[in-house]
Design a protein around this motif. Structure first.
Motif, PDB file in Angstrom:
ATOM      1  N   UNK A 185      -3.923  -3.547  12.914  1.00 47.78           N
ATOM      2  CA  UNK A 185      -3.400  -5.058  12.913  1.00 47.78           C
ATOM      3  C   UNK A 185      -2.921  -5.997  11.928  1.00 47.78           C
ATOM      4  N   UNK A 186      -3.088  -5.808  10.977  1.00 47.97           N
ATOM      5  CA  UNK A 186      -3.189  -6.212   9.683  1.00 47.97           C
ATOM      6  C   UNK A 186      -1.756  -5.847   8.549  1.00 47.97           C
ATOM      7  N   UNK A 187      -2.013  -4.278   8.964  1.00 51.09           N
ATOM      8  CA  UNK A 187      -0.673  -3.852   8.201  1.00 51.09           C
ATOM      9  C   UNK A 187       0.183  -3.497   8.663  1.00 51.09           C
ATOM     10  N   UNK A 188       1.265  -3.698   7.952  1.00 56.90           N
ATOM     11  CA  UNK A 188       2.974  -3.810   8.692  1.00 56.90           C
ATOM     12  C   UNK A 188       3.600  -2.188   8.289  1.00 56.90           C
ATOM     13  N   UNK A 189       3.699  -1.785   9.191  1.00 64.95           N
ATOM     14  CA  UNK A 189       4.141  -0.136   8.413  1.00 64.95           C
ATOM     15  C   UNK A 189       5.877  -0.148   8.124  1.00 64.95           C
ATOM     16  N   UNK A 190       6.406  -0.101   7.470  1.00 56.48           N
ATOM     17  CA  UNK A 190       7.852   0.217   6.660  1.00 56.48           C
ATOM     18  C   UNK A 190       8.209   1.397   6.247  1.00 56.48           C
ATOM     19  N   UNK A 191       9.174   2.577   7.734  1.00 61.88           N
ATOM     20  CA  UNK A 191       9.049   3.721   7.926  1.00 61.88           C
ATOM     21  C   UNK A 191      10.596   3.791   6.746  1.00 61.88           C
ATOM     22  N   UNK A 192      10.195   5.354   6.307  1.00 61.74           N
ATOM     23  CA  UNK A 192      12.135   5.441   5.688  1.00 61.74           C
ATOM     24  C   UNK A 192      11.736   6.035   4.019  1.00 61.74           C
ATOM     25  N   UNK A 193      10.409   5.833   3.825  1.00 64.92           N
ATOM     26  CA  UNK A 193      10.727   6.470   2.177  1.00 64.92           C
ATOM     27  C   UNK A 193      10.365   7.572   2.412  1.00 64.92           C
ATOM     28  N   UNK A 194      11.632   8.732   1.625  1.00 59.82           N
ATOM     29  CA  UNK A 194      11.944   9.720   1.142  1.00 59.82           C
ATOM     30  C   UNK A 194      11.400  10.052  -0.522  1.00 59.82           C
ATOM     31  N   UNK A 213       0.683  -7.609   4.390  1.00 59.07           N
ATOM     32  CA  UNK A 213       0.501  -6.540   4.176  1.00 59.07           C
ATOM     33  C   UNK A 213       1.265  -5.479   4.702  1.00 59.07           C
ATOM     34  N   UNK A 214       1.669  -4.338   3.031  1.00 58.78           N
ATOM     35  CA  UNK A 214       2.777  -3.577   4.069  1.00 58.78           C
ATOM     36  C   UNK A 214       1.937  -2.373   3.490  1.00 58.78           C
ATOM     37  N   UNK A 215       2.669  -1.535   4.096  1.00 59.55           N
ATOM     38  CA  UNK A 215       2.287   0.288   3.732  1.00 59.55           C
ATOM     39  C   UNK A 215       3.521   0.882   4.564  1.00 59.55           C
ATOM     40  N   UNK A 216       4.415   1.626   2.936  1.00 65.84           N
ATOM     41  CA  UNK A 216       5.446   2.585   3.148  1.00 65.84           C
ATOM     42  C   UNK A 216       5.052   3.742   3.060  1.00 65.84           C
ATOM     43  N   UNK A 217       4.477   4.987   4.318  1.00 65.78           N
ATOM     44  CA  UNK A 217       4.158   5.975   3.812  1.00 65.78           C
ATOM     45  C   UNK A 217       5.455   6.942   3.981  1.00 65.78           C
ATOM     46  N   UNK A 218       5.349   7.753   2.998  1.00 64.74           N
ATOM     47  CA  UNK A 218       6.442   8.990   2.675  1.00 64.74           C
ATOM     48  C   UNK A 218       6.333   9.634   4.143  1.00 64.74           C
ATOM     49  N   UNK A 272       4.660  14.233  12.016  1.00 66.86           N
ATOM     50  CA  UNK A 272       3.850  14.895  12.786  1.00 66.86           C
ATOM     51  C   UNK A 272       3.127  15.617  13.229  1.00 66.86           C
ATOM     52  N   UNK A 273       2.847  15.672  11.323  1.00 67.82           N
ATOM     53  CA  UNK A 273       1.493  16.597  10.920  1.00 67.82           C
ATOM     54  C   UNK A 273       0.742  15.617  11.041  1.00 67.82           C
ATOM     55  N   UNK A 274      -0.584  15.993  10.142  1.00 67.97           N
ATOM     56  CA  UNK A 274      -1.736  15.514  10.319  1.00 67.97           C
ATOM     57  C   UNK A 274      -1.873  15.262   8.263  1.00 67.97           C
ATOM     58  N   UNK A 275      -0.845  16.009   7.972  1.00 68.40           N
ATOM     59  CA  UNK A 275      -1.276  15.749   6.413  1.00 68.40           C
ATOM     60  C   UNK A 275      -0.061  13.990   6.104  1.00 68.40           C
ATOM     61  N   UNK A 276       0.921  13.721   7.062  1.00 69.83           N
ATOM     62  CA  UNK A 276       1.729  12.378   6.609  1.00 69.83           C
ATOM     63  C   UNK A 276       1.013  11.494   7.702  1.00 69.83           C
ATOM     64  N   UNK A 277      -0.294  11.670   7.896  1.00 74.67           N
ATOM     65  CA  UNK A 277      -0.559  10.263   8.984  1.00 74.67           C
ATOM     66  C   UNK A 277      -1.581   9.878   7.896  1.00 74.67           C
ATOM     67  N   UNK A 278      -1.536   8.415   8.148  1.00 75.45           N
ATOM     68  CA  UNK A 278      -2.391   6.964   7.749  1.00 75.45           C
ATOM     69  C   UNK A 278      -3.649   7.041   8.012  1.00 75.45           C
ATOM     70  N   UNK A 324       0.729  -1.081  -0.032  1.00 76.27           N
ATOM     71  CA  UNK A 324       0.172   0.112  -0.092  1.00 76.27           C
ATOM     72  C   UNK A 324       0.869   1.401   0.149  1.00 76.27           C
ATOM     73  N   UNK A 325       0.581   2.361  -1.217  1.00 73.30           N
ATOM     74  CA  UNK A 325       1.212   3.234  -1.193  1.00 73.30           C
ATOM     75  C   UNK A 325       0.753   4.483  -1.505  1.00 73.30           C
TER      76      UNK A 325
END
Length: 198
Positions: free
Chosen positions: A104-113, A56-61, A89-95, A11-12
């Motif tokens: 509980x079923x989505x693994x978040x992978x941080x670091x995407x830049x 199931x993975x999410x990769x937020x920027x 830290x701002x609401x716009x960046x939140x999932x 999930x991107x």
């Protein structure tokens, strides 16, 4: 006998700056998202077909307030910096809040830049550790992060599927062009309902 395929849903871009009505970049993908039904279809996929996926993975920027991670950015990354999108830290960046019930079923992978979800993250390591060999992509922006991540995954040897109704782009034309002419060069393009019946 070959081992069964192990599949991850990736999930991107499902963050407020894209999908909230007041999101800084909402207007960029609004028309395409409405036509493809990306959010509704992805939520339906999570609700109805989560067991189909081994991961199931999410990769937020995310960026710091100064955007110090970006050196002389161009294109979409320059735009993100100029408009102040995806600040940690701002609401716009939140999932998006619609994903809360699935946390509980989505693994978040941080670091995407940047554009590619594998860059600056431990995504490949995670996928390899789980024996994943097939990646299914959902999210936005089709022509940028979805395409960059899909191509990289194919180069790494993963089977790639892009969900045409769970992705959105900057325009309807761009969405259709990538699904019809670009993605088939390195992966499969499917509708989520077709995926769920296979």
């Amino acid at each position: 006998m070959t081992a069964p395929t192990r599949t991850a849903l990736l999930l991107i871009g499902f963050q407020n700056d894209y999908f909230a009505n007041d999101g800084i970049l909402h207007a960029v993908i609004e028309e395409s998202s409405r036509v493809s039904g990306v959010l509704k279809n992805t939520l339906n996929l999570l609700e109805e077909a989560a067991p189909l996926f081994d991961l199931i993975v999410s990769t937020p920027i995310h960026f710091t307030d100064s955007y110090g991670e970006l050196e002389e950015p161009v294109g979409i990354l320059k735009t993100i910096k100029e408009v102040g999108a995806f600040k940690a830290g701002h609401s716009g960046a939140e999932t998006i809040p619609e994903f809360k019930q699935y946390e509980d079923i989505i693994t978040e992978v941080p670091g995407k830049r940047g554009l590619n979800a594998f860059s600056n993250t431990h995504l490949e390591e995670l996928l390899r550790s789980k024996g994943i060999d097939h990646i299914v992509l959902a999210g936005t922006v089709t022509s940028i992060c979805i395409d960059s991540t899909g191509r990289h995954a194919a180069d790494l040897g993963f089977k790639v599927t892009i969900l045409s109704d769970c992705t959105s782009s900057r325009t309807i034309f761009e969405q259709e062009f990538f699904c019809e002419n670009v993605f088939p060069l390195y992966g499969a393009v499917k509708n989520s309902s077709t995926l769920m019946t296979v």
